[in-house]
Design a protein around this motif. Structure first.
Motif, PDB file in Angstrom:
ATOM      1  N   GLN A   1      -8.759  93.574  25.660  1.00  0.00           N
ATOM      2  CA  GLN A   1      -9.777  93.885  26.650  1.00  0.00           C
ATOM      3  C   GLN A   1      -9.352  93.262  28.193  1.00  0.00           C
ATOM      4  N   LEU A   2      -8.722  92.096  28.311  1.00  0.00           N
ATOM      5  CA  LEU A   2      -8.257  91.765  29.361  1.00  0.00           C
ATOM      6  C   LEU A   2      -7.280  92.624  29.983  1.00  0.00           C
TER       7      LEU A   2
ATOM      8  N   MET B   1     -22.824  91.254  24.190  1.00  0.00           N
ATOM      9  CA  MET B   1     -21.219  91.015  24.468  1.00  0.00           C
ATOM     10  C   MET B   1     -21.271  90.947  25.925  1.00  0.00           C
ATOM     11  N   ILE B   2     -20.287  89.838  26.351  1.00  0.00           N
ATOM     12  CA  ILE B   2     -20.249  89.522  27.779  1.00  0.00           C
ATOM     13  C   ILE B   2     -18.925  90.440  28.207  1.00  0.00           C
ATOM     14  N   SER B   3     -18.801  90.772  29.506  1.00  0.00           N
ATOM     15  CA  SER B   3     -17.790  91.527  30.090  1.00  0.00           C
ATOM     16  C   SER B   3     -16.942  90.612  30.748  1.00  0.00           C
ATOM     17  N   ILE B   4     -15.894  91.125  31.046  1.00  0.00           N
ATOM     18  CA  ILE B   4     -14.626  90.168  31.689  1.00  0.00           C
ATOM     19  C   ILE B   4     -15.210  89.562  33.132  1.00  0.00           C
ATOM     20  N   ILE B   5     -16.045  90.544  33.749  1.00  0.00           N
ATOM     21  CA  ILE B   5     -16.557  90.168  35.117  1.00  0.00           C
ATOM     22  C   ILE B   5     -17.461  88.887  34.906  1.00  0.00           C
TER      23      ILE B   5
ATOM     24  N   GLU C   1     -14.678  83.593  22.188  1.00  0.00           N
ATOM     25  CA  GLU C   1     -15.757  82.491  21.540  1.00  0.00           C
ATOM     26  C   GLU C   1     -16.953  83.242  21.664  1.00  0.00           C
ATOM     27  N   GLU C   2     -17.411  83.781  23.182  1.00  0.00           N
ATOM     28  CA  GLU C   2     -18.589  84.406  23.454  1.00  0.00           C
ATOM     29  C   GLU C   2     -19.029  85.606  22.876  1.00  0.00           C
ATOM     30  N   ASN C   3     -17.981  86.228  22.429  1.00  0.00           N
ATOM     31  CA  ASN C   3     -18.121  87.850  21.987  1.00  0.00           C
ATOM     32  C   ASN C   3     -17.825  87.937  20.465  1.00  0.00           C
ATOM     33  N   ASN C   4     -17.539  86.731  19.703  1.00  0.00           N
ATOM     34  CA  ASN C   4     -17.324  86.589  18.380  1.00  0.00           C
ATOM     35  C   ASN C   4     -16.194  87.604  18.025  1.00  0.00           C
ATOM     36  N   ILE C   5     -15.143  87.479  18.941  1.00  0.00           N
ATOM     37  CA  ILE C   5     -13.906  88.387  18.666  1.00  0.00           C
ATOM     38  C   ILE C   5     -12.801  87.633  18.344  1.00  0.00           C
ATOM     39  N   SER C   6     -11.680  88.333  17.791  1.00  0.00           N
ATOM     40  CA  SER C   6     -10.316  87.425  17.916  1.00  0.00           C
ATOM     41  C   SER C   6      -9.698  87.449  19.226  1.00  0.00           C
ATOM     42  N   LYS C   7      -8.954  86.272  19.398  1.00  0.00           N
ATOM     43  CA  LYS C   7      -8.082  86.268  20.667  1.00  0.00           C
ATOM     44  C   LYS C   7      -7.337  87.436  21.138  1.00  0.00           C
TER      45      LYS C   7
ATOM     46  N   ASP D   1      -6.319  84.497  44.804  1.00  0.00           N
ATOM     47  CA  ASP D   1      -4.961  84.245  44.841  1.00  0.00           C
ATOM     48  C   ASP D   1      -4.121  85.022  44.155  1.00  0.00           C
ATOM     49  N   ALA D   2      -3.470  86.196  44.773  1.00  0.00           N
ATOM     50  CA  ALA D   2      -2.831  87.125  43.828  1.00  0.00           C
ATOM     51  C   ALA D   2      -1.479  86.536  43.284  1.00  0.00           C
ATOM     52  N   ASN D   3      -1.125  85.522  43.581  1.00  0.00           N
ATOM     53  CA  ASN D   3       0.173  84.838  43.312  1.00  0.00           C
ATOM     54  C   ASN D   3       0.078  83.762  42.267  1.00  0.00           C
ATOM     55  N   LEU D   4      -1.177  83.361  41.778  1.00  0.00           N
ATOM     56  CA  LEU D   4      -1.328  82.627  40.500  1.00  0.00           C
ATOM     57  C   LEU D   4      -1.667  83.441  39.295  1.00  0.00           C
ATOM     58  N   ARG D   5      -0.797  83.865  38.770  1.00  0.00           N
ATOM     59  CA  ARG D   5      -1.005  84.813  37.452  1.00  0.00           C
ATOM     60  C   ARG D   5      -0.759  84.295  36.075  1.00  0.00           C
ATOM     61  N   GLU D   6      -0.281  83.162  36.120  1.00  0.00           N
ATOM     62  CA  GLU D   6       0.099  82.420  34.883  1.00  0.00           C
ATOM     63  C   GLU D   6      -0.957  82.555  33.856  1.00  0.00           C
ATOM     64  N   ASP D   7      -0.868  82.659  32.875  1.00  0.00           N
ATOM     65  CA  ASP D   7      -1.988  82.689  31.662  1.00  0.00           C
ATOM     66  C   ASP D   7      -2.036  81.317  30.964  1.00  0.00           C
ATOM     67  N   ASN D   8      -3.187  80.688  31.187  1.00  0.00           N
ATOM     68  CA  ASN D   8      -3.654  79.604  30.637  1.00  0.00           C
ATOM     69  C   ASN D   8      -4.671  79.654  29.405  1.00  0.00           C
ATOM     70  N   ASP D   9      -4.804  80.851  28.835  1.00  0.00           N
ATOM     71  CA  ASP D   9      -5.606  81.423  27.935  1.00  0.00           C
ATOM     72  C   ASP D   9      -7.193  80.804  28.138  1.00  0.00           C
ATOM     73  N   LEU D  10      -7.521  80.458  29.319  1.00  0.00           N
ATOM     74  CA  LEU D  10      -9.036  79.795  29.341  1.00  0.00           C
ATOM     75  C   LEU D  10      -9.911  81.263  29.143  1.00  0.00           C
ATOM     76  N   ILE D  11      -9.683  82.255  30.210  1.00  0.00           N
ATOM     77  CA  ILE D  11     -10.492  83.437  29.962  1.00  0.00           C
ATOM     78  C   ILE D  11     -10.502  83.981  28.543  1.00  0.00           C
ATOM     79  N   VAL D  12      -9.327  84.005  27.898  1.00  0.00           N
ATOM     80  CA  VAL D  12      -9.162  84.900  26.499  1.00  0.00           C
ATOM     81  C   VAL D  12      -9.847  83.917  25.326  1.00  0.00           C
ATOM     82  N   ASN D  13      -9.840  82.632  25.590  1.00  0.00           N
ATOM     83  CA  ASN D  13     -10.405  81.770  24.682  1.00  0.00           C
ATOM     84  C   ASN D  13     -12.167  81.908  24.764  1.00  0.00           C
ATOM     85  N   TYR D  14     -12.366  81.989  26.135  1.00  0.00           N
ATOM     86  CA  TYR D  14     -13.971  82.098  26.515  1.00  0.00           C
ATOM     87  C   TYR D  14     -14.346  83.478  25.961  1.00  0.00           C
TER      88      TYR D  14
END
Length: 114
Positions: free
Chosen positions: A80-81, A1-5, A68-74, A52-65
């Motif tokens: 976790q995020l 299982m991969i971590s957020i980092i 997929e990598e951890n074989n868990i639901s979005k 950049d602390a001002n860019l916080r909009e969610d594009n689902d990139l990290i959630v999707n990754y």
């Protein structure tokens, strides 16, 4: 299982910007090779990572990754995020640094907070 980092690091390998919703964005900046003829030294091209602390909009990139990598639901990946972001802010508010292995260190600049 991969971590957020690990997910951030993996994504930065193939993307220029990785947004962590609620926290900010990690932005890859390429740096050129450098030559020092006096010391007979050169460095290879590389990349610096800016935050950049001002860019916080969610594009689902990290959630999707993560999903997929951890074989868990979005939904589980989002939970976790959210926990990761909450832990980061908790440490930062205690004037602690957040070390992100292979990426860098986050800390508040307490002298410039208005």
């Amino acid at each position: 299982m991969i971590s957020i980092i690990e997910a951030i690091s993996d994504l930065l390998f193939v993307r220029d910007t990785v947004v962590v919703p609620g926290l900010g964005a990690f932005v890859k900046k390429p740096t050129s090779a450098k030559v020092n003829p006096v010391a007979n030294y050169f460095s290879t091209p590389s990349c610096d990572i800016d935050f950049d602390a001002n860019l916080r909009e969610d594009n689902d990139l990290i959630v999707n990754y993560m999903a997929e990598e951890n074989n868990i639901s979005k939904e589980e990946a989002k939970k976790q995020l959210v926990m990761f972001v909450s832990e980061c802010f908790s440490k930062l508010k205690q004037k602690k640094k957040v070390e992100l292995e292979h990426i860098g260190i986050l800390s508040y600049d307490w002298d410039n907070i208005s």
